[in-house]
Design a protein around this motif. Structure first.
Motif, short mmCIF file in Angstrom:
data_model
loop_
_atom_site.label_atom_id
_atom_site.label_comp_id
_atom_site.label_asym_id
_atom_site.label_seq_id
_atom_site.Cartn_x
_atom_site.Cartn_y
_atom_site.Cartn_z
N ALA A 286 0.83 -1.21 0.00
CA ALA A 286 0.00 0.00 0.00
C ALA A 286 0.86 1.26 0.00
O ALA A 286 0.55 2.24 -0.69
CB ALA A 286 -0.93 -0.01 1.22
N ALA A 290 0.97 4.19 -2.92
CA ALA A 290 0.51 5.54 -2.56
C ALA A 290 1.60 6.60 -2.66
O ALA A 290 1.28 7.80 -2.75
CB ALA A 290 -0.05 5.52 -1.13
N PRO A 293 1.52 9.01 -5.98
CA PRO A 293 0.32 9.87 -6.00
C PRO A 293 0.33 10.95 -4.91
O PRO A 293 -0.11 12.08 -5.15
CB PRO A 293 -0.83 8.88 -5.79
CG PRO A 293 -0.32 7.60 -6.37
CD PRO A 293 1.14 7.59 -6.02
N THR A 294 0.84 10.63 -3.72
CA THR A 294 0.88 11.66 -2.67
C THR A 294 1.83 12.79 -3.05
O THR A 294 1.60 13.94 -2.66
CB THR A 294 1.29 11.06 -1.31
OG1 THR A 294 2.58 10.45 -1.42
CG2 THR A 294 0.28 10.04 -0.83
N GLY A 310 -2.62 13.23 5.22
CA GLY A 310 -2.09 11.88 5.31
C GLY A 310 -1.89 11.42 6.75
O GLY A 310 -2.20 10.28 7.11
N ALA A 339 -0.71 4.05 3.60
CA ALA A 339 -1.00 4.96 2.48
C ALA A 339 -1.02 6.40 2.97
O ALA A 339 -0.48 7.31 2.33
CB ALA A 339 -2.32 4.58 1.82
N SER A 342 2.50 7.74 3.90
CA SER A 342 3.37 8.05 2.77
C SER A 342 3.37 9.54 2.46
O SER A 342 4.37 10.09 1.98
CB SER A 342 2.94 7.25 1.53
OG SER A 342 1.68 7.69 1.05
#
Length: 427
Positions: A286, A290, A293-294, A310, A339, A342
């Protein structure tokens, strides 16, 4: 180091290529550390019956890192050579670490010799650990540093898989060869780096040289580590100091969730030792999914906002795990939490870099992030463990959520300070 400055620097590397090269350097470093953490304890156990003593020796590298990494990173900030300020340390340090690493299994018959090599490896490896990562702000513009650091974090996470595969395939039958394979990865990586990078051409290096010339200083990059720390402490804008504290606090929550998960699974969920130890495996996937994208979210919506969201997700996931105390519920909670975490792990050091007053201290700031995170990794398990002693295993994830919530409050405060300053910053 020589203070000769190149008059015709080589062609600059693009952000994607430098990101891949830095990720390669971090991959090599972390491959050694992950394999070291998994395979050196058995070597010590052949001589020591005390698990506490084995744990003390294995944790010594973190303690050394707290002192060595800022000092060496600061030295790299102050270095000026035709090759740059980072590559001379990597070109010497990485091969020397690989040599010490491959020596470890051959010293296993003597406890004294083994400990000497362990200490030497920890000293050398810690000396260049933050220096490679400092190439990111040297080469990559502030607005793109999150995605670059995301790639670096993904490379670091993948080393867990590599170390596990080498352990499965080689350790039982060919233990010395297993160490040699990891060392070879490091040697190949540093060779590629040396052939590809001269960081004297980086924008960060050129900016530092320009600042030196503007100040007409005879002591190149003269700020020492204690000067940098004192400047952060004395600054009326507490953003940098609070961020380092937030890194320590959230690092404590993250480390507590990792270090104590096996006994938690056994005591609370009724799992076997092996099954409990595997709870966090899906969350590793996970995290990998992630991370990038973060970084993109951070570039669009702001790094501090993304970090706050987050961290809040991580805290909420730990609360979910407290409410749904089943193996499946815990795995889901850890996946959601990883996720969310991150967003912090990818962006926190980038915010710290972007708050740096000068390109001359990028390496020092990378090391200050590492010190904050390692201090959290040292304190977190003890803090959460103490809460468990008082409240019991049933509330462990809630304890972690509370610590994470404290970190959220700190970052919210930083966000407000930045907005109050009404200054354009890439945070």
């Amino acid at each position: 180091m020589s203070t000769t400055i190149p008059t015709a620097p080589p062609r600059q590397l693009g952000p994607r290529r430098i990101t891949l090269l830095v990720a390669l350097a971090v991959f090599a470093q972390e491959s050694m550390w992950n394999f070291y953490d998994s395979q050196v304890p058995p070597l010590l156990r052949d001589h020591l019956a005390s698990a506490a003593l084995v744990g003390f020796i294995m944790g010594m590298d973190n303690l050394l890192g707290i002192f060595i990494q800022p000092w060496m990173a600061n030295r790299s900030d102050r270095t000026r050579t035709r090759w740059g300020r980072r590559m001379p340390y990597l070109a010497v340090g990485m091969p020397l670490a690989a040599l010490l690493f491959v020596t470890l299994p051959h010293t296993a018959d003597s406890l004294l010799l083994l400990i000497v090599v362990i200490v030497a490896f920890a000293l050398v490896s810690n000396s260049f650990k933050p220096i490679g990562e400092a190439l990111v702000p040297d080469f990559v513009a502030p607005e793109r540093r999150s995605r670059a650091n995301a790639a670096v974090k993904i490379a670091s996470s993948l080393t867990v898989i590599v170390a596990a595969l080498v352990s499965i395939l080689l350790v039982d039958e060919h233990p010395a060869l297993a160490f040699a394979v990891i060392a070879l990865i490091t040697l190949v990586s540093v060779t590629v780096l040396c052939l590809s990078i001269r960081d004297s051409s980086s924008p960060g290096y050129q900016a530092a040289v320009a600042e030196d010339a503007a100040e007409e200083s005879t002591a190149v990059g003269q700020a020492r580590i204690r000067d940098t720390i004192w400047e952060i402490v004395r600054d009326t804008d507490r953003s940098r100091l609070l961020l380092i504290v937030a890194i320590l606090v959230f690092g404590s929550a993250w480390a507590g969730s990792r270090a104590l998960v096996t006994p938690y699974g056994m005591e609370t969920l009724g799992l076997s030792r092996g099954d409990a130890g595997g709870i966090t495996l899906p969350s590793g996937v996970a995290f990998l999914l992630a991370a990038y994208p973060t970084a993109l979210f951070a570039e669009r919506f702001g790094r501090l906002r993304t970090m706050i969201a987050g961290m809040a997700i991580f805290a909420a996931a730990m609360l979910l795990g407290t409410l749904v105390q089943t193996p499946t519920g815990t795995v889901v909670a850890f996946c959601i939490g990883a996720a969310g975490a991150s967003a912090f792990l990818v962006n926190a050091v980038v915010v710290l870099w972007n708050l740096a007053p000068s390109a001359r201290v990028f390496g020092t700031y990378a090391a200050l992030y590492a010190v904050g995170w390692q201090s959290g990794a040292f304190l977190g398990p003890a803090l959460i463990g103490g809460a468990v002693d008082i409240l019991g295993w049933q509330t462990m994830l809630l304890d972690i959520a509370v610590v994470a919530a404290v970190a959220v409050v700190i970052v919210v405060r930083i966000d407000r300070l930045q907005r109050r300053g009404d200054v354009e910053r890439a945070v």
